[in-house]
Enzyme design. Sequence first.
Site, PDB file in Angstrom:
ATOM      1  N   PHE A 276       0.868  -1.178   0.000  1.00 33.36           N
ATOM      2  CA  PHE A 276       0.000   0.000   0.000  1.00 33.36           C
ATOM      3  C   PHE A 276       0.901   1.223   0.000  1.00 33.36           C
ATOM      4  CE2 PHE A 276      -1.848   3.704   1.857  1.00 33.36           C
ATOM      5  CZ  PHE A 276      -3.197   3.696   1.531  1.00 33.36           C
ATOM      6  N   GLU A 277       0.753   2.043  -1.005  1.00 33.35           N
ATOM      7  CA  GLU A 277       1.431   3.336  -0.986  1.00 33.35           C
ATOM      8  C   GLU A 277       0.701   4.286  -1.919  1.00 33.35           C
ATOM      9  OE1 GLU A 277       5.517   2.529  -2.004  1.00 33.35           O
ATOM     10  OE2 GLU A 277       5.085   2.188  -4.117  1.00 33.35           O
TER      11      GLU A 277
END
Length: 379
Positions: A276-277
């Site tokens: 997740f980014e």
Amino acid sequence: MPPGPVVRYFAVAVGILVSLHYILSFSHKEYGRRMSLSQWLPGQPPYKRPIPSKYYPYHPITGEANMTIRKANAAFVLLARNSDLPGVLESLKQIQDRFNKKFQYPFVFLNEEDFSDDFKKWTSEVTSTHCVYGKIAKDHWFQPGWIDEDQATKSRAQNQEYLISVPYRNMCRFNSGFFFRHELLKNYDYYWRIEPSVKFFCDIDYDPFLIMQDEKKVYGFTISLFEYIETIPTLWDATKEFIKANPELLPADNAMAFVSDDGGETYNRCHFWSNFEIGDLNFWRGEAYMRFFEFLESKGGFYYERWGDAPVHSIGAALFAHKDQIHFFRDIGYRHEPFQHCPQGESHAQGKCWCSTSENFGQCRPNRYSCLNKYDALF
């Protein structure tokens, strides 16, 4: 002498305003949270401050539509194979229902092979928004010809417990230094990385892309933890070598303290979990990070060891960004096996989250594997 009429009227007006404030504080939780002075006390991490209403398409208190509906120049990015389709659809359905049906950002799908017609059909139907499908250039994906295959094979044999496959290393290298250069992303400024088979637990009623844009953030995360040092034994040595040769690339107020407890002598193994980014594509394309990646590339560590994009991105963001440009999205509920972030307190209720607040990595209780305390200590 008794107070004059002006003073009395002023006192009455102040009293009414104070009374209304307290009534709204108790009857409207969102109002109370946003008006709390504790949110703005010095030393508070940026993520503990309230999210301004301008980032919501509908006002979070009144429910009225904001006068100007803005969008950032941004897209979702999903790296997948055709065989990943079931997990991809699971992730897409959740991010659409929880966020994107309101905001309608496009999707960019990338693969080292051509996407199948079935992959395109089902993903475009689930997303109901603009989708594009790209093939990764061979030199961006496959192991470079100059890598000493005997040395790389020996390294993989010695570290079998740490993901020995060459395709996995190809993926780490691609995500570290090439995805943001793909033709389909060249005209975008921001991206949100989505992985197959992940969960989004909560409604996301505001636009994280606009927070990144307006507040000049370059990197956003939900989970941070320690890396296995056995997979990156010389990564920090290479980093120190680069810093020594290029000290001018590091801003004075960077986040070095997130990745090192002794001013840069040793790596504490902290990194942001990059599955997740939400990030600034132009930051990765910038001079500092590109020179850093090319230097790491010359060392061959993506194949002689197993340098992952998570520590590489994390070190790059910590060294070359200002510390307040790194943002913790505390109210985005997210799971990638085996860890999850579940929002706490009012954020859980506001997001209509379906995760258990007791199953949260690094925030609701001390966790010796979490690096969130290192991030908090920056502020």
